[in-house]
Design a protein around this motif. Structure first.
Motif, mmCIF file in Angstrom:
data_model
loop_
_atom_site.group_PDB
_atom_site.id
_atom_site.type_symbol
_atom_site.label_atom_id
_atom_site.label_comp_id
_atom_site.label_asym_id
_atom_site.label_seq_id
_atom_site.Cartn_x
_atom_site.Cartn_y
_atom_site.Cartn_z
ATOM 1 N N THR A 70 0.826 -1.213 0.000
ATOM 2 C CA THR A 70 0.000 0.000 0.000
ATOM 3 C C THR A 70 0.859 1.262 0.000
ATOM 4 O OG1 THR A 70 -0.131 -0.098 2.418
ATOM 5 C CG2 THR A 70 -1.946 -1.106 1.166
ATOM 6 N N GLN A 71 2.141 1.129 0.350
ATOM 7 C CA GLN A 71 3.096 2.240 0.330
ATOM 8 C C GLN A 71 2.638 3.387 1.222
ATOM 9 O OE1 GLN A 71 5.678 1.156 -1.219
ATOM 10 N NE2 GLN A 71 4.747 -0.410 -2.517
ATOM 11 N N CYS A 72 2.036 3.050 2.354
ATOM 12 C CA CYS A 72 1.377 4.062 3.192
ATOM 13 C C CYS A 72 2.314 4.783 4.151
ATOM 14 C CB CYS A 72 0.243 3.422 3.975
ATOM 15 S SG CYS A 72 0.796 2.183 5.180
ATOM 16 N N THR A 73 3.502 4.260 4.375
ATOM 17 C CA THR A 73 4.526 4.814 5.277
ATOM 18 C C THR A 73 4.179 4.682 6.755
ATOM 19 O OG1 THR A 73 3.798 7.148 5.461
ATOM 20 C CG2 THR A 73 5.055 6.541 3.488
ATOM 21 N N LYS A 74 3.083 4.019 7.087
ATOM 22 C CA LYS A 74 2.699 3.894 8.499
ATOM 23 C C LYS A 74 3.709 3.080 9.297
ATOM 24 C CE LYS A 74 -2.236 4.460 7.634
ATOM 25 N NZ LYS A 74 -3.578 3.836 7.629
ATOM 26 N N CYS A 75 4.462 2.251 8.630
ATOM 27 C CA CYS A 75 5.481 1.438 9.298
ATOM 28 C C CYS A 75 6.649 2.287 9.795
ATOM 29 C CB CYS A 75 5.994 0.364 8.342
ATOM 30 S SG CYS A 75 6.758 1.037 6.839
ATOM 31 N N GLY A 76 6.709 3.532 9.330
ATOM 32 C CA GLY A 76 7.818 4.403 9.697
ATOM 33 C C GLY A 76 8.876 4.520 8.626
ATOM 34 N N TYR A 77 8.631 3.884 7.485
ATOM 35 C CA TYR A 77 9.570 3.926 6.368
ATOM 36 C C TYR A 77 8.872 4.498 5.138
ATOM 37 C CZ TYR A 77 12.659 1.284 9.365
ATOM 38 O OH TYR A 77 13.466 0.930 10.419
ATOM 39 N N PRO A 78 9.626 5.059 4.177
ATOM 40 C CA PRO A 78 9.002 5.766 3.060
ATOM 41 C C PRO A 78 8.271 4.894 2.062
ATOM 42 C CG PRO A 78 11.385 5.682 2.790
ATOM 43 C CD PRO A 78 11.093 5.190 4.169
ATOM 44 N N ALA A 79 8.443 3.579 2.138
ATOM 45 C CA ALA A 79 7.750 2.662 1.232
ATOM 46 C C ALA A 79 7.915 1.248 1.776
ATOM 47 C CB ALA A 79 8.303 2.761 -0.186
ATOM 48 N N CYS A 80 7.270 0.297 1.118
ATOM 49 C CA CYS A 80 7.331 -1.085 1.596
ATOM 50 C C CYS A 80 8.739 -1.669 1.496
ATOM 51 C CB CYS A 80 6.349 -1.954 0.809
ATOM 52 S SG CYS A 80 4.602 -1.527 1.090
ATOM 53 N N ARG A 81 9.459 -1.349 0.407
ATOM 54 C CA ARG A 81 10.795 -1.916 0.229
ATOM 55 C C ARG A 81 11.759 -1.513 1.333
ATOM 56 N NH1 ARG A 81 13.538 -6.190 -2.052
ATOM 57 N NH2 ARG A 81 15.741 -5.731 -1.695
ATOM 58 N N PRO A 82 11.863 -0.233 1.700
ATOM 59 C CA PRO A 82 12.769 0.122 2.798
ATOM 60 C C PRO A 82 12.390 -0.561 4.110
ATOM 61 C CG PRO A 82 12.200 2.057 1.524
ATOM 62 C CD PRO A 82 11.309 0.961 1.038
ATOM 63 N N TYR A 83 11.087 -0.757 4.338
ATOM 64 C CA TYR A 83 10.671 -1.469 5.559
ATOM 65 C C TYR A 83 11.129 -2.915 5.503
ATOM 66 C CZ TYR A 83 7.562 -3.574 9.073
ATOM 67 O OH TYR A 83 7.066 -4.279 10.142
ATOM 68 N N ALA A 84 10.983 -3.558 4.338
ATOM 69 C CA ALA A 84 11.434 -4.937 4.189
ATOM 70 C C ALA A 84 12.928 -5.044 4.459
ATOM 71 C CB ALA A 84 11.103 -5.440 2.783
ATOM 72 N N GLU A 85 13.698 -4.100 3.948
ATOM 73 C CA GLU A 85 15.140 -4.112 4.168
ATOM 74 C C GLU A 85 15.472 -3.912 5.642
ATOM 75 O OE1 GLU A 85 16.385 -1.038 1.525
ATOM 76 O OE2 GLU A 85 16.392 -2.338 -0.254
ATOM 77 N N ALA A 86 14.703 -3.050 6.301
ATOM 78 C CA ALA A 86 14.946 -2.796 7.727
ATOM 79 C C ALA A 86 14.659 -4.041 8.555
ATOM 80 C CB ALA A 86 14.087 -1.625 8.197
ATOM 81 N N ILE A 87 13.602 -4.764 8.222
ATOM 82 C CA ILE A 87 13.308 -6.016 8.931
ATOM 83 C C ILE A 87 14.431 -7.018 8.705
ATOM 84 C CG2 ILE A 87 11.752 -7.992 9.100
ATOM 85 C CD1 ILE A 87 9.464 -6.178 8.263
ATOM 86 N N ALA A 88 14.849 -7.159 7.460
ATOM 87 C CA ALA A 88 15.888 -8.127 7.119
ATOM 88 C C ALA A 88 17.193 -7.824 7.846
ATOM 89 C CB ALA A 88 16.121 -8.129 5.610
ATOM 90 N N GLU A 89 17.472 -6.544 8.063
ATOM 91 C CA GLU A 89 18.717 -6.139 8.713
ATOM 92 C C GLU A 89 18.577 -6.019 10.230
ATOM 93 O OE1 GLU A 89 19.716 -2.532 6.730
ATOM 94 O OE2 GLU A 89 19.887 -3.497 4.757
ATOM 95 N N GLY A 90 17.396 -6.331 10.757
ATOM 96 C CA GLY A 90 17.195 -6.286 12.198
ATOM 97 C C GLY A 90 16.983 -4.899 12.757
ATOM 98 N N ARG A 91 16.658 -3.927 11.887
ATOM 99 C CA ARG A 91 16.460 -2.553 12.335
ATOM 100 C C ARG A 91 14.999 -2.229 12.609
ATOM 101 N NH1 ARG A 91 17.059 0.661 8.498
ATOM 102 N NH2 ARG A 91 17.536 -0.705 6.729
#
Length: 237
Positions: free
Chosen positions: A25-46
């Motif tokens: 949905t690219q809503c930024t509610k996760c705290g990241y500017p899009a879904c991809r940066p959030y996925a990367e943050a999860i993968a990196e433990g951030r």
């Protein structure tokens, strides 16, 4: 519109697999500017795997299974699970400012400057990002899936389509910026040639031309350095 899928034969990374499980949905509610940066943050433990309200409890469970982590409640700091929302523009009140179009991460709003805008219902992800920029408060949010939330309100084909539109929008915006930068650079170079050709004249005219030349050269140097910086850091982070 080009597909977002890559033709690379490399095996998917953990971030790739996480991104595939997000609703896009690219809503930024996760705290990241899009879904991809959030996925990367999860993968990196951030980032934790419970920060995506559109995915809801089922989304957290999907990520938990992939990551081998416990299923935990959605973090209320990032919002709550709810039926998918749909943006609706009051077309009589719309002033055609285009701010909502600029804010929409999936190109779900049609319109042009000083003309009425409208939301393309089938493309809207309910991200809510178009609401705040509207200067005349003419955008409302309505429930599109009463009684259904999370992945019960949003299908995988819808997520895939939203992802493709988001990725293509990013490509288009980058291309448009490059083309605009090139136009400005050509205009500056032409102006510099014009100033250099007019250097002869009275001392006052020569001084004025020297001042203009310095200003143009400084602007061209700033543009060059900015371009180099963007090439060194294409993500803008």
């Amino acid at each position: 519109m080009p597909p977002s899928a890559t033709t690379s034969t490399a095996p998917p990374t953990l971030a790739d697999r996480i991104e595939d499980l997000l609703p896009q949905t690219q809503c930024t509610k996760c705290g990241y500017p899009a879904c991809r940066p959030y996925a990367e943050a999860i993968a990196e433990g951030r980032a934790a795997h419970n920060q995506c309200p559109p995915g809801g409890a089922e989304g957290v469970a999907r990520l938990s299974q992939l990551l081998g982590r416990a299923v935990i409640p959605l973090n209320p700091v990032h919002g709550r699970e709810q039926p998918r929302l749909l943006a609706v523009i009051d077309e009589q009140a719309c002033i055609g400012c285009t701010l909502c179009i600029q804010a929409c991460p999936v190109d779900a709003i049609a319109g042009a400057a000083k003309q009425m805008h409208t939301v393309i219902d089938a493309l809207c992800t309910g991200c809510e990002l178009c609401v705040a920029p509207c200067p005349v408060d003419c955008i409302a949010l309505v429930e599109a899936t009463p009684g259904r939330s999370g992945w019960q309100a949003w299908s995988q084909p819808q997520a895939d389509a939203a992802r493709a539109r988001h990725d293509w929008r990013a490509v288009r915006l980058k291309r448009d910026k490059q083309e605009n930068d090139a136009r400005l650079a050509a205009k500056a170079a032409a102006k510099l040639r014009e100033v250099e050709a007019a250097e002869a004249g009275t001392p006052e005219e020569q001084a004025e031309n020297a001042r203009k030349k310095a200003i143009i050269q400084a602007a061209m140097e700033r543009a060059r350095l900015k371009k180099l910086a963007s090439q060194d850091n294409p993500s803008g982070s």
